[in-house]
Design an enzyme around this catalytic site. Structure first.
Site, PDB file in Angstrom:
ATOM      1  N   ASP A   1       0.896  -1.401  -0.158  1.00  0.00           N
ATOM      2  CA  ASP A   1       0.051  -0.075   0.041  1.00  0.00           C
ATOM      3  C   ASP A   1       0.899   1.269  -0.122  1.00  0.00           C
ATOM      4  O   ASP A   1       0.435   2.294  -0.384  1.00  0.00           O
ATOM      5  CB  ASP A   1      -0.933   0.020   1.330  1.00  0.00           C
ATOM      6  CG  ASP A   1      -0.592  -0.201   2.546  1.00  0.00           C
ATOM      7  OD1 ASP A   1       0.825  -0.686   2.682  1.00  0.00           O
ATOM      8  OD2 ASP A   1      -1.100   0.338   3.544  1.00  0.00           O
TER       9      ASP A   1
ATOM     10  N   HIS B   1       0.781   0.429  10.373  1.00  0.00           N
ATOM     11  CA  HIS B   1       1.061  -0.753  10.126  1.00  0.00           C
ATOM     12  C   HIS B   1       2.320  -0.935   9.572  1.00  0.00           C
ATOM     13  O   HIS B   1       2.919  -0.056   8.864  1.00  0.00           O
ATOM     14  CB  HIS B   1      -0.249  -1.568   9.378  1.00  0.00           C
ATOM     15  CG  HIS B   1      -0.203  -0.915   7.911  1.00  0.00           C
ATOM     16  ND1 HIS B   1      -0.826   0.257   8.004  1.00  0.00           N
ATOM     17  CD2 HIS B   1       0.082  -1.449   6.654  1.00  0.00           C
ATOM     18  CE1 HIS B   1      -0.951   0.560   6.775  1.00  0.00           C
ATOM     19  NE2 HIS B   1      -0.129  -0.201   5.995  1.00  0.00           N
ATOM     20  N   HIS B   2       2.837  -2.059   9.719  1.00  0.00           N
ATOM     21  CA  HIS B   2       4.187  -2.304   8.953  1.00  0.00           C
ATOM     22  C   HIS B   2       5.616  -1.594   9.754  1.00  0.00           C
ATOM     23  O   HIS B   2       6.630  -1.581   9.178  1.00  0.00           O
ATOM     24  CB  HIS B   2       4.569  -1.758   7.670  1.00  0.00           C
ATOM     25  CG  HIS B   2       3.578  -2.666   6.696  1.00  0.00           C
ATOM     26  ND1 HIS B   2       3.148  -3.740   7.077  1.00  0.00           N
ATOM     27  CD2 HIS B   2       3.224  -2.336   5.337  1.00  0.00           C
ATOM     28  CE1 HIS B   2       2.103  -4.505   5.760  1.00  0.00           C
ATOM     29  NE2 HIS B   2       2.306  -3.476   5.002  1.00  0.00           N
TER      30      HIS B   2
ATOM     31  N   GLY C   1      27.033 -16.342  -1.914  1.00  0.00           N
ATOM     32  CA  GLY C   1      26.536 -17.700  -1.796  1.00  0.00           C
ATOM     33  C   GLY C   1      25.238 -18.041  -1.074  1.00  0.00           C
ATOM     34  O   GLY C   1      25.113 -18.675  -0.288  1.00  0.00           O
TER      35      GLY C   1
ATOM     36  N   ASP D   1      18.398 -30.036  -6.286  1.00  0.00           N
ATOM     37  CA  ASP D   1      17.108 -29.976  -5.669  1.00  0.00           C
ATOM     38  C   ASP D   1      17.005 -29.383  -4.426  1.00  0.00           C
ATOM     39  O   ASP D   1      15.814 -28.769  -4.142  1.00  0.00           O
ATOM     40  CB  ASP D   1      16.742 -31.531  -5.503  1.00  0.00           C
ATOM     41  CG  ASP D   1      17.962 -32.230  -4.970  1.00  0.00           C
ATOM     42  OD1 ASP D   1      19.165 -31.843  -4.601  1.00  0.00           O
ATOM     43  OD2 ASP D   1      17.524 -33.602  -4.536  1.00  0.00           O
TER      44      ASP D   1
ATOM     45  N   ASN E   1      20.120 -34.916  -6.784  1.00  0.00           N
ATOM     46  CA  ASN E   1      21.061 -35.585  -5.715  1.00  0.00           C
ATOM     47  C   ASN E   1      20.753 -35.940  -4.442  1.00  0.00           C
ATOM     48  O   ASN E   1      21.460 -35.890  -3.516  1.00  0.00           O
ATOM     49  CB  ASN E   1      22.469 -34.925  -5.913  1.00  0.00           C
ATOM     50  CG  ASN E   1      22.716 -33.595  -5.673  1.00  0.00           C
ATOM     51  OD1 ASN E   1      21.547 -33.024  -5.043  1.00  0.00           O
ATOM     52  ND2 ASN E   1      23.910 -32.994  -6.092  1.00  0.00           N
TER      53      ASN E   1
END
Length: 571
Positions: free
Chosen positions: A29, A114-115, A416, A447, A474
């Site tokens: 928002d 909010h936030h 990384g 995976d 793997n």
């Protein structure tokens, strides 16, 4: 009025002038009104699955385009993106992080919005970004808004680092003069001091002439600070052997007979290690000696015999020339060297181009191993491919692949962050679609990593992006197994039905293809399908099975080094 524009349009039109055509991020928002103006500036909205993915995508887009932009909302949105923005800062990638923040009135009143943290402090989140941003600006004064925007964008390009622009909701549509847009941003580098540069140039020239077997070692910042053209000219004119590091793979044309391979200290192939470490002079360009990029800090090179060219200084042996940037001094070096005076030695010649591939082809069995696969795919890659590799086995395996000319490699060796590559693939594929759709985009991801950010495939599908996704199955976090806990449950993952993912995320019949390969013969059969696979006009998922405990040669060595470094205690 014709001579006025809004603050948000000024910002967007500057982004357009810098080559950006698509903006990554998520709506919230505090940024919705800002998003309304994107089409007016000729910009497209991407709309990612979450802010972290959006940050990764912006990073990948910037590595193709030279700069990118990311829009998030205050607090919850911007904090979700910070891990990605920090990666861009770490790896010298220019990303403009635009944050929609509450109005200046609400901030002055300390409103309990909010936030927020509920304490009236509206600066806390920007302060979290301060140390991972080259410049941080909050647009609260329309009279200087254009100047602040220009300052931030200039710093982003020149420093090759992210910048932060906070944009309060009541500033978005404030009117400001538009005449600044008629003058392009001044992106020129700060000039080197001519006397100091001349002195450094004289010393460097004499060292090059007196060397018997000099080599060139190219690193990441040569790419980030845009001296790749100078590097190629230096290689061609000097005919010196040239080597790269993991972070700069792809920076040097690997079909050039002077290309020698990837130097990673003790992790290097023996021929590469011998060639670099026997050199009596190393021209190091854009060095970034992080642990994974330097073989666990195992360089065996002499400071005395090294000339380091950096974006903001030059080192010759133990002497440092502050503020002598490499862009200028490399150009002057190229213009002044007498190339006939440069000597060469057989001890530093480049390694045979297909050495690793020949070794791979001799390996026995039909199981797909890393030692066979990575050299092998060099025969399938094509000129100008964009190859993205995930932190893990792919980042280390790709070091054994000989690239065709013009291949762009995208990886995150220093930061990384596992899962980076899927978002980066979306950003890179979008940038390629905007610049040269004939280029293929190929992602290699494990995976385990895939599970962190796989939902960004839905963004690729929505925007008609068509990468080839090679998912290495793997059975878990192999890179972590190589470092510690090979059989521990924390390195295991839930098995997924990967061939159902594209359909589940909304790809319609005819818009995608799935393949499963478990043997070397099946890999070769797939690669031989020509345009049916290699240039298919759909997004493709290849699930490729490898043994759980197999890993590339470089990862096996680096994993042991990392475990020792992690366990080191103070004396």
């Amino acid at each position: 009025m014709a001579d006025e524009t809004t603050i948000i349009l000024y910002l967007y039109k500057r982004l357009y002038q810098l080559g950006i055509r698509s903006i990554h991020g998520l709506p919230g928002d505090y940024n919705l009104v800002a998003l309304d103006s994107l089409p007016k500036a000729g910009l497209s909205w991407v709309g990612n699955c979450n802010e972290l993915n959006a940050g990764y995508a912006a990073d990948g887009y910037a590595r193709i385009k030279g700069i990118s932009a990311l829009i998030t909302t205050f607090g919850v949105g911007e904090l979700s993106a910070l891990a990605a923005v920090a990666g861009s800062y770490s790896e010298n990638v220019p990303v403009v992080h635009i944050v929609g923040v509450p109005s200046t009135i609400a901030q002055r009143q300390g409103a309990l919005l909010h936030h927020t943290l509920g304490n009236g402090d509206f600066s806390v989140f920007a302060n979290m970004s301060r140390n991972i941003s080259k410049v941080l600006v909050n647009i609260t004064d329309p009279t200087i808004a254009a100047r602040e925007i220009d300052r931030a964008l200039t710093a982003c390009i020149v420093s090759a680092r992210p910048v932060y622009i906070g944009l309060p909701t009541d500033m978005v549509e404030r009117k400001i003069p538009r005449n600044g847009l008629d003058t392009p941003l001044n992106l020129s580098l700060h000039p080197n001091d001519p006397e100091v540069e001349a002195d450094a140039l004289e010393v460097i020239t004499e060292l090059i002439y007196s060397a018997n077997n000099a080599v060139i070692l190219v690193d990441a910042c040569a790419i980030r600070h845009r001296v790749v053209d100078e590097v190629h000219e230096l290689i061609d004119k000097t005919q010196l052997p040239a080597f790269v590091t993991p972070m700069s793979k792809g920076a040097v044309d690997e079909t050039n007979p002077r290309f020698g391979g990837v130097y990673i200290g003790d992790v290097s192939r023996p021929d590469v290690k011998a060639a670099v470490e026997s050199a009596d002079l190393i021209l190091s360009i854009g060095a970034l000696k992080s642990d994974f990029n330097s073989g666990g800090f195992s360089y065996h090179t002499s400071t005395k015999r090294t000339i380091e060219f950096h974006s903001d200084h030059t080192k010759v042996g133990f002497a440092t020339y502050p503020c002598i940037g490499m862009k200028s001094i490399l150009r002057k070096l190229l213009d002044s060297l007498e190339f006939s005076k440069i000597r060469h030695s057989e001890s530093a010649k480049s390694n045979p181009p297909h050495l690793a591939n020949e070794e791979a082809e001799k390996s026995e069995g039909d199981e797909i191993t890393h030692s066979w696969f990575w050299p092998h795919i060099g025969n399938w890659l094509q000129e100008n491919d964009v190859v993205i590799t995930e932190t893990g086995t792919a980042n280390f395996g790709i070091l054994e692949t000989r690239f065709p000319k013009g291949v762009t490699a995208i990886s995150q060796v220093l930061w990384g962050s596992i899962g980076y590559s899927v978002g980066a693939c979306q950003g890179a594929a979008l940038a390629v679609k905007e610049t040269d759709p004939s280029r293929r985009v190929i992602l290699f991801v494990g995976d385990g990593s895939f599970q962190l950010t796989f939902n960004e495939l839905s963004t690729m599908i929505r925007h008609g992006l068509k990468p080839i996704i090679v998912l290495i199955n793997n059975d878990g976090y192999t890179i972590e197994r190589m470092i510690h806990g090979p059989e521990e449950s924390y390195n295991d993952i839930q098995s997924w039905k990967h061939t159902k993912v594209l359909e589940t995320l909304g790809a319609k019949e005819g818009e995608y293809e799935n393949y499963v390969v478990k043997t070397r013969q099946e890999v070769d059969d797939l690669f031989k399908r020509g345009n049916e696979f290699s240039k298919a006009n759909v997004i493709q998922m290849v699930e490729l099975f490898m043994p759980k405990m197999d890993a590339p040669r470089a990862l096996k060595i680096t994993g042991k080094m990392s475990e020792k470094l992690n366990a080191r205690m103070e004396a």
